[in-house]
Design a protein around this motif. Structure first.
Motif, PDB file in Angstrom:
ATOM      1  N   THR A 244       0.620  -1.333  -0.478  1.00  0.00           N
ATOM      2  CA  THR A 244       0.191  -0.389   0.176  1.00  0.00           C
ATOM      3  C   THR A 244       0.552   1.310  -0.044  1.00  0.00           C
ATOM      4  OG1 THR A 244      -0.071   0.141   2.229  1.00  0.00           O
ATOM      5  CG2 THR A 244      -1.490  -0.902   1.192  1.00  0.00           C
ATOM      6  N   GLU A 265      -0.979  -1.895  -4.439  1.00  0.00           N
ATOM      7  CA  GLU A 265      -2.310  -1.944  -4.339  1.00  0.00           C
ATOM      8  C   GLU A 265      -2.489  -1.493  -2.952  1.00  0.00           C
ATOM      9  OE1 GLU A 265      -1.637  -5.894  -2.804  1.00  0.00           O
ATOM     10  OE2 GLU A 265      -0.766  -5.796  -0.471  1.00  0.00           O
ATOM     11  N   ASN A 287      -0.860  -1.643 -11.815  1.00  0.00           N
ATOM     12  CA  ASN A 287      -1.228  -1.368 -10.669  1.00  0.00           C
ATOM     13  C   ASN A 287      -2.130  -2.218  -9.964  1.00  0.00           C
ATOM     14  OD1 ASN A 287       1.924  -0.336  -9.271  1.00  0.00           O
ATOM     15  ND2 ASN A 287       0.881   1.347 -10.526  1.00  0.00           N
ATOM     16  N   LEU A 288      -2.527  -2.762  -8.961  1.00  0.00           N
ATOM     17  CA  LEU A 288      -2.680  -3.447  -8.258  1.00  0.00           C
ATOM     18  C   LEU A 288      -3.904  -3.083  -7.593  1.00  0.00           C
ATOM     19  CD1 LEU A 288      -0.911  -6.203  -7.524  1.00  0.00           C
ATOM     20  CD2 LEU A 288      -2.303  -6.567  -9.367  1.00  0.00           C
ATOM     21  N   ASP A 290      -8.091  -0.953  -6.269  1.00  0.00           N
ATOM     22  CA  ASP A 290      -9.033  -1.417  -6.424  1.00  0.00           C
ATOM     23  C   ASP A 290      -9.587  -0.365  -5.802  1.00  0.00           C
ATOM     24  OD1 ASP A 290      -8.130  -1.918  -3.161  1.00  0.00           O
ATOM     25  OD2 ASP A 290      -8.131  -3.666  -4.276  1.00  0.00           O
ATOM     26  N   ASN A 312      -5.393  -0.494 -13.883  1.00  0.00           N
ATOM     27  CA  ASN A 312      -5.995  -1.120 -12.503  1.00  0.00           C
ATOM     28  C   ASN A 312      -7.101  -2.240 -12.228  1.00  0.00           C
ATOM     29  OD1 ASN A 312      -3.633   0.453 -10.679  1.00  0.00           O
ATOM     30  ND2 ASN A 312      -4.483   1.952 -11.799  1.00  0.00           N
TER      31      ASN A 312
END
Length: 392
Positions: A244, A265, A287-288, A290, A312
């Protein structure tokens, strides 16, 4: 400068030799035929005029032909002693290793060797002795190897630019421990790897710029960087950072580039409410990340010019409040998991700004209301209607 108007360093800029000191005024003259730089001294103050003024034109012609320099552009510096405070040899087609004579110039404040062809590693003695440096520019050369451990001795250093080389290895925790005056750090486009120590920026109280994109850094983004209350530009794109993103507290943050790390993330990174009105570029592409885009995002970041959220896993609907971003020049939202429809407010942005680079959604129905508003396939086959797209 020298007698031909070349770059003047050493004893120039008003240096008046005393009787017991070197009585010559020296400087680098124009480039020779092989790309090197010749060196000229005026020793008339010594009582023995070494330059024949009547023959200056002939001397210039001969120097232009031969340049007294057969080093094929290699860096060659005479030891100018402790009086030198500035050397700028940028953009001179210089080759070879960094000159070891620099270690004797212990009062050097500025060393600028940018945009040459200098190679090899940096001598440890250079860092041991040049502790008065305020500015060090070695960018756009062919340096290799790791930065010497002695680097942390630069306690007066304010500007460090070593981008576009082939430096490698990790940055140890003491990398800039003593350099409490650092304002600008540029490391991008090298081969640095490993993690950035979490306390790396703990002592840099005046930091404005940290550019480290296109390296091989990994692990978490240092919390000490996010906790800097002065930083204006952070560029960490194209690395391997993960986890994060810490909350950035600076009220002056204008650029945050975290795109193309692949492993970052969590929800949309939080930016200080004090800087939300000044940030201009937010790049989170590939990236990841969400979660949903907060409805307040478009109301709090009205100065945004670049917003890249594409590639993403953002979900939910696209907030109509993004239509408040009147200054947008580039908006990317494609390849996410959005549902619903592209808000009319975003379409109006495109209709009022035909230069807006806009990639929004996918799987949508189309018409030709606005040209050049395009979208591409989402990660999952979900319909997202768009009344202002002409391609999906």
């Amino acid at each position: 400068g020298g007698k031909k108007g070349g770059y003047g360093y050493g004893y120039s800029n008003g240096y008046a030799p005393d009787d017991d000191e070197d009585c010559c005024v020296c400087g680098f003259t124009s480039a020779g035929r092989k790309g090197g730089r010749s060196y000229n001294c005026d020793c008339s103050a010594c009582g023995d005029d070494n330059d024949d003024d009547d023959n200056d034109d002939d001397d210039d012609e001969d120097d232009d032909e031969d340049s007294n320099n057969d080093n094929d552009g290699e860096v060659q510096l005479l030891s100018l002693g402790e009086t030198v405070t500035c050397i700028d040899l940028s953009e001179n087609n210089l080759h070879g290793d960094i000159p070891t004579e620099l270690q004797y110039m212990t009062n050097l404040v500025q060393l600028i060797l940018s945009k040459n062809y200098i190679e090899g590693s940096i001598p440890k003695l250079l860092f041991t002795n040049l502790t008065n440096l305020h500015t060090l520019y070695l960018d756009e050369n062919f340096f290799t190897g790791q930065l010497p451990d002695q680097f942390h001795d630069f306690k007066y250093l304010q500007n460090l630019d070593i981008h576009d080389n082939s430096f490698q290895g990790p940055l140890h925790s003491g990398f800039i421990q003593s350099a409490t005056n650092l304002v600008d750090i540029r490391l991008q486009n090298n081969k640095f790897d490993g993690s950035l120590p979490d306390d790396l920026f703990q002592n840099t109280k005046n930091l404005l710029v940290f550019l480290a994109g296109n390296n091989e850094f990994e692990a978490n983004i240092p919390s000490s960087l996010a906790n800097s209350d002065t930083v204006e530009s952070v560029q960490l794109h194209e690395n391997q950072f993960e986890g994060t993103v810490p909350n950035f507290v600076s009220s002056e943050l204008r650029q945050l580039h975290l795109d193309n790390n692949g492993l970052l993330e969590g929800p949309l990174p939080q930016i200080s409410s004090f800087s939300s009105s000044v940030i201009e570029e937010l790049r989170l592409e590939n990236n990841l990340f969400d979660g949903q885009i907060p409805l307040s995002f478009g109301e709090e970041h009205t100065n945004l010019k670049v917003l890249w959220l594409n590639d993403n896993s953002f979900t939910g609907t696209i907030p109509a409040e993004l239509g408040n971003l009147k200054k947008l020049a580039s908006l990317k939202l494609e390849h996410n998991l959005f549902t619903g429809s592209v808000p009319e407010e975003i379409c109006l942005l495109r209709s009022k700004n035909y230069e807006l680079d806009m990639f929004t959604a996918a799987g949508c129905t189309t018409n030709t209301f606005i040209e050049s508003l395009t979208s591409s396939l989402m990660k999952k086959e979900q319909d997202l209607t768009c009344d202002c797209c002409d391609a999906c």
